[in-house]
Design an enzyme around this catalytic site. Structure first.
Site, PDB file in Angstrom:
ATOM      1  N   HIS A  72       0.830  -1.211   0.000  1.00 58.11           N
ATOM      2  CA  HIS A  72       0.000   0.000   0.000  1.00 58.11           C
ATOM      3  C   HIS A  72       0.863   1.260   0.000  1.00 58.11           C
ATOM      4  CE1 HIS A  72      -4.037  -1.782   0.407  1.00 58.11           C
ATOM      5  NE2 HIS A  72      -3.409  -2.743   1.083  1.00 58.11           N
ATOM      6  N   GLY A 162      -7.641 -14.046  -7.003  1.00 52.97           N
ATOM      7  CA  GLY A 162      -8.093 -13.725  -5.661  1.00 52.97           C
ATOM      8  C   GLY A 162      -7.145 -14.120  -4.559  1.00 52.97           C
ATOM      9  N   ALA A 163      -5.894 -14.455  -4.912  1.00 46.44           N
ATOM     10  CA  ALA A 163      -4.931 -14.922  -3.913  1.00 46.44           C
ATOM     11  C   ALA A 163      -3.949 -13.835  -3.507  1.00 46.44           C
ATOM     12  CB  ALA A 163      -4.166 -16.135  -4.454  1.00 46.44           C
ATOM     13  N   SER A 166      -1.689 -10.999  -7.763  1.00 43.22           N
ATOM     14  CA  SER A 166      -1.797 -10.111  -8.918  1.00 43.22           C
ATOM     15  C   SER A 166      -2.127 -10.822 -10.223  1.00 43.22           C
ATOM     16  CB  SER A 166      -0.516  -9.295  -9.082  1.00 43.22           C
ATOM     17  OG  SER A 166      -0.754  -8.157  -9.855  1.00 43.22           O
ATOM     18  N   SER A 167      -3.162 -11.655 -10.168  1.00 43.98           N
ATOM     19  CA  SER A 167      -3.628 -12.292 -11.393  1.00 43.98           C
ATOM     20  C   SER A 167      -4.156 -11.255 -12.379  1.00 43.98           C
ATOM     21  CB  SER A 167      -4.718 -13.315 -11.075  1.00 43.98           C
ATOM     22  OG  SER A 167      -5.825 -12.710 -10.428  1.00 43.98           O
ATOM     23  N   GLU A 200      -6.940  -0.918 -15.601  1.00 43.40           N
ATOM     24  CA  GLU A 200      -7.572  -1.264 -14.317  1.00 43.40           C
ATOM     25  C   GLU A 200      -8.196  -0.044 -13.658  1.00 43.40           C
ATOM     26  OE1 GLU A 200      -6.349  -4.175 -11.626  1.00 43.40           O
ATOM     27  OE2 GLU A 200      -4.597  -4.803 -12.777  1.00 43.40           O
ATOM     28  N   ASP A 212       2.106  -3.668  -9.322  1.00 43.22           N
ATOM     29  CA  ASP A 212       1.829  -4.984  -9.888  1.00 43.22           C
ATOM     30  C   ASP A 212       2.175  -5.045 -11.364  1.00 43.22           C
ATOM     31  OD1 ASP A 212       0.904  -5.572  -7.382  1.00 43.22           O
ATOM     32  OD2 ASP A 212      -1.222  -5.582  -7.938  1.00 43.22           O
TER      33      ASP A 212
END
Length: 417
Positions: A72, A162-163, A166-167, A200, A212
């Protein structure tokens, strides 16, 4: 002083335009790959032929990432230290003669098709779900003035969604790498990363920073990417964990997160408000936690404290890596997790348990990685202790009634190609 206003990128440093670009193959074809990736490419090629008939022009791919430290901080103009994973998103692609984008994912039941001339962020009937990320890349390229026409894309890969790995960036960077090759667009890797981020931010609506995408485009094997997200200056820091007798264990808790949900955006707004109230451009410009005393709201003060101290932890970690003192980075990872849990409030019971169990079993340090609210943790472990730490985490999850986490070793790998 916690955070220096200038960063020493001299050791292996690069300016943003010189990031080694693996995607611009002179033939317009993807570089050949081997091993399990080759198996995935074969299966993807067969799926492409079934859906579209004939063969793709080429196969392009981009990796997921693990952030070693620096969470962050990217949307606060700060410092980050990610590595690319061996797990990749692949795009089998070829051009079309019209302006239609046809999308197929081996992980989704239904294909999607869009008229590129009608793509607009937030428009009625705009793409949603996984296809929004791919369509958003085409929109971002066209909106930036690049001549991108229709294409047929088949998406395949093994970056777990969702892990916290950074898919989404792997997807957008792989699509961007494919489209720029298909249409002969001259973009550097950092420029491609910025367009993927814009897809995004502006099209999908996720207010993510640039870490990412830069990791997915610019990482190199055996290195961590030390990135100043304000200037995009970067340095490839050697991270030979095996030579040091260490392993970086990823603990995918199986608890899904979705950054389009409100909490991530709320954290960004809180950080931006704190910067305004203090009178700086971004929280990266804070040199001491004492400057945060002007923030009367305890929540804003806590959010800002995390960013200021996290930037300092990144810089300290880089100094330790350069001094070949990898084991000493462990306490910094743990301090990062405590800050993310207590000051930034983005952890969850599963992530906390993963960290606590790993530390109790002898890990040198552990932290959640990624945006939080679920996803994965990492643990820095002696090579001889991987089995014991893994078993302890599995036992702890079973005792707590949580589903079994997935554990694997993170190996610093290559960026997009």
């Amino acid at each position: 002083m916690l955070v220096s206003g200038s960063v020493d990128f001299a050791r292996g440093g690069q300016d943003p335009g010189s990031c080694r670009d693996r995607g611009a193959h002179p033939t317009g074809r993807a570089h050949p790959r081997r091993g399990t990736d080759a198996v995935g490419e074969y299966e993807g090629a067969a799926a492409f032929a079934r859906h579209f008939g004939g063969a793709a022009k080429g196969v392009w791919s981009a990796p997921g990432r693990v952030n070693f430290i620096g969470e962050h901080t990217d949307y606060n103009d700060g410092f980050v230290l990610p590595i690319a994973l061996p797990h990749r998103m692949r795009v089998h692609a070829r051009r079309r003669a019209d302006d239609t984008l046809h999308l197929v994912s081996t992980a989704a039941p239904a294909p999607a098709s869009y008229d590129l001339t009608a793509l607009r962020p937030g428009a009625a009937g705009a793409p949603g779900g996984w296809s929004a990320y791919a369509a958003g890349v085409a929109w971002a390229l066209r909106d930036a003035g690049h001549r991108v026409g229709g294409a047929e894309l088949l998406l395949d890969g093994d970056v777990p969604p969702g892990a916290g790995l950074s898919s989404s960036a792997a997807l957008t960077c792989a699509v961007a790498t494919a489209l720029r090759a298909l249409y002969g667009i001259a973009l550097t890797a950092p420029e491609t990363a910025l367009l993927a981020q814009r897809a995004e931010n502006a099209f999908v609506g996720v207010p993510c920073g640039v870490m990412d995408q830069m990791a997915s485009m610019c990482c190199t094997p055996g290195h961590a990417l030390f990135l100043d997200t304000r200037s995009l200056a970067l340095a490839q820091e050697p991270l030979d964990l095996a030579a040091a007798g260490l392993r970086l264990l990823v603990i995918d808790t199986g608890t899904k997160h979705a950054l389009a949900d409100g909490e991530y955006a709320a954290r960004r707004r809180e950080c931006e408000l704190a910067a305004v109230l203090i009178g700086v451009d971004a929280l990266r410009d804070i040199e001491s936690v004492a400057q945060l005393n002007v923030l009367h709201d305890p929540v804003l003060r806590a959010r800002a404290r995390h960013v200021v101290t996290e930037n300092a932890r990144v810089l300290r970690t880089v100094r330790l890596i350069r001094s070949h003192r990898l084991r000493e980075t462990g306490p910094l990872l743990t301090a990062s997790h405590l800050s993310l849990r207590d000051d930034f409030a983005v952890s969850c019971p599963e992530l906390d348990l993963a960290v606590e169990a790993a530390l109790a079993a002898g890990a040198l340090g552990a932290r959640m990685t990624g945006g939080g609210f679920g996803g994965s943790a990492i643990a820095l472990v002696e090579a001889a202790g991987v089995g014991a730490v893994s078993a302890a985490v599995l036992r702890a999850f079973a005792a707590a009634g949580f589903g079994a986490p997935r554990l694997f070793e993170a190996v610093p790998s290559a960026g997009a190609s």
